[in-house]
Design an enzyme around this catalytic site. Sequence first.
Site, PDB file in Angstrom:
ATOM      1  N   CYS A 130       4.272   2.816   3.427  1.00  0.00           N
ATOM      2  CA  CYS A 130       5.454   2.983   4.270  1.00  0.00           C
ATOM      3  C   CYS A 130       5.167   3.878   5.458  1.00  0.00           C
ATOM      4  CB  CYS A 130       6.602   3.570   3.447  1.00  0.00           C
ATOM      5  SG  CYS A 130       7.167   2.498   2.114  1.00  0.00           S
TER       6      CYS A 130
ATOM      7  N   ASP B 224       9.544  13.301 -10.202  1.00  0.00           N
ATOM      8  CA  ASP B 224       9.019  13.176  -8.842  1.00  0.00           C
ATOM      9  C   ASP B 224       8.250  14.448  -8.501  1.00  0.00           C
ATOM     10  OD1 ASP B 224       9.915  11.207  -6.228  1.00  0.00           O
ATOM     11  OD2 ASP B 224       8.947  13.122  -5.778  1.00  0.00           O
TER      12      ASP B 224
ATOM     13  N   CYS C  85       1.002  -7.859 -18.155  1.00  0.00           N
ATOM     14  CA  CYS C  85       1.271  -6.509 -17.682  1.00  0.00           C
ATOM     15  C   CYS C  85       0.732  -6.365 -16.258  1.00  0.00           C
ATOM     16  CB  CYS C  85       0.660  -5.465 -18.610  1.00  0.00           C
ATOM     17  SG  CYS C  85      -1.145  -5.301 -18.492  1.00  0.00           S
TER      18      CYS C  85
ATOM     19  N   ARG D 127      16.129   6.023   4.371  1.00  0.00           N
ATOM     20  CA  ARG D 127      16.148   5.048   3.279  1.00  0.00           C
ATOM     21  C   ARG D 127      16.347   5.656   1.895  1.00  0.00           C
ATOM     22  NH1 ARG D 127      11.169   6.301   5.005  1.00  0.00           N
ATOM     23  NH2 ARG D 127       9.507   6.728   3.501  1.00  0.00           N
TER      24      ARG D 127
ATOM     25  N   ASP E 283       4.851   5.492  -5.210  1.00  0.00           N
ATOM     26  CA  ASP E 283       4.280   4.997  -3.960  1.00  0.00           C
ATOM     27  C   ASP E 283       2.770   4.812  -4.058  1.00  0.00           C
ATOM     28  OD1 ASP E 283       3.408   7.581  -4.107  1.00  0.00           O
ATOM     29  OD2 ASP E 283       4.269   8.238  -2.198  1.00  0.00           O
TER      30      ASP E 283
ATOM     31  N   CYS F  41      -2.853  -7.369 -15.747  1.00  0.00           N
ATOM     32  CA  CYS F  41      -3.106  -8.815 -15.693  1.00  0.00           C
ATOM     33  C   CYS F  41      -3.020  -9.309 -14.256  1.00  0.00           C
ATOM     34  CB  CYS F  41      -2.097  -9.562 -16.555  1.00  0.00           C
ATOM     35  SG  CYS F  41      -2.205  -9.246 -18.324  1.00  0.00           S
TER      36      CYS F  41
ATOM     37  N   THR G 294      -0.669   5.878 -10.229  1.00  0.00           N
ATOM     38  CA  THR G 294       0.408   6.280 -11.136  1.00  0.00           C
ATOM     39  C   THR G 294       0.986   5.071 -11.851  1.00  0.00           C
ATOM     40  OG1 THR G 294       0.934   8.119  -9.667  1.00  0.00           O
ATOM     41  CG2 THR G 294       2.587   7.519 -11.306  1.00  0.00           C
TER      42      THR G 294
ATOM     43  N   PHE H 148      -0.660   3.093  -6.675  1.00  0.00           N
ATOM     44  CA  PHE H 148      -1.029   2.270  -7.823  1.00  0.00           C
ATOM     45  C   PHE H 148      -1.656   3.080  -8.945  1.00  0.00           C
ATOM     46  CE2 PHE H 148      -0.293  -1.293  -5.036  1.00  0.00           C
ATOM     47  CZ  PHE H 148       0.138  -2.280  -5.910  1.00  0.00           C
TER      48      PHE H 148
ATOM     49  N   ALA I 150      12.911   6.310  -2.176  1.00  0.00           N
ATOM     50  CA  ALA I 150      13.759   5.215  -1.714  1.00  0.00           C
ATOM     51  C   ALA I 150      14.127   4.262  -2.855  1.00  0.00           C
ATOM     52  CB  ALA I 150      13.056   4.467  -0.586  1.00  0.00           C
TER      53      ALA I 150
END
Length: 350
Positions: free
Chosen positions: A177, A49, A160, A60, A119, A163, A123, A121, A28
């Site tokens: 989602c 991806d 970053c 979406r 989607d 932080c 990555t 954290f 999306a």
Amino acid sequence: AQRRFQPIGEQGQARIAAARVLVVGVGATGGMVADLLARAGVASLTLVDRDFPEWSNLQRQTLLDADDVRAGRPKAVAAARRIADIDPDVDVQAKVTDLHAGNVLSLARGHDLIVDGTDNFATRFVVNDAAIELGLPWVYAGVIGASGVVLPIPAGGRPCLRCLYPEPPGAGSVETCDTVGVLGPAVAVIAGRAALAALRFLVGDPPDPRMTWLDLWQEESRALEVPADPLCASCGVHTLPALRGEPGGGDAVAAALWGRDAVHVRPAPVRLDPIALAGRLGGLEEVELLLANEHLLRVRVPMGGEAAAESTPGPGPTLTMTVFADGRAIVQGTEDPARARAVYARWLGG
């Protein structure tokens, strides 16, 4: 018309026209950002991806359509095809792979900017540390429900993502989602903000590194200062923890895709021929062949294990396994990584 906008002008447009951008995740948010950057005249887009489209995505994910779902066309490939139709002059490359610590530097090297369309954290923290290592700016963006955030992160960080979040939120500890839904208009607004931040980086007018939070349904917004942490492991002391510890082989890495009743299985690097594999598995009595093309194979296989043994007589429970040409698989119908690995090993080995 874009050249007439004074902050861009002819000089800024020339910089955009020479820019190379890596978009990680082209569902999306990432798909809309890629669309906007292509239309803005970015010279080169690399779309990474790991996933394939499903019917629910079409609400979406505007670079995908029904034909992509029916054909089992990976999201990166489908998005690249659409962008090539939008502007044939854009050099667009599709990378159907899982971005991780072992490949992120090779994927990101040579680009001018990274945009987050992921989607998860885990990555994002890999992207964060790779961007710091390579001296690249990047844009963090996320949408859930009717709200979203955008944080432009300058080259070298300071501040970053680490932080803001010293450690990635644990799996299952944040909404997704698939668990609470997402509105297309919210995606469009956040993608627009992320694309704008990307263009500002590209023309040499970097945005203020504040995090913008928007709730479109409640019509609320906030701009949040993110203090640079001098002890930040990424941009402070530069140990870059997300780039360390990537398995170099052995057992497949399996992780639940939270909210999707599915597990992503990533083995040691390997190349498969999905069509040849379909020929091998399609003749087996226990395997139902659902789809095969040059990019992926989809089969329905017995679940196996204790759950199958305890089921009622007759055909047992099944799992749907989508296997990509790089050896990865998404196993649908379970959130148990061990079961997904076992199913993968049974039918593919490894």
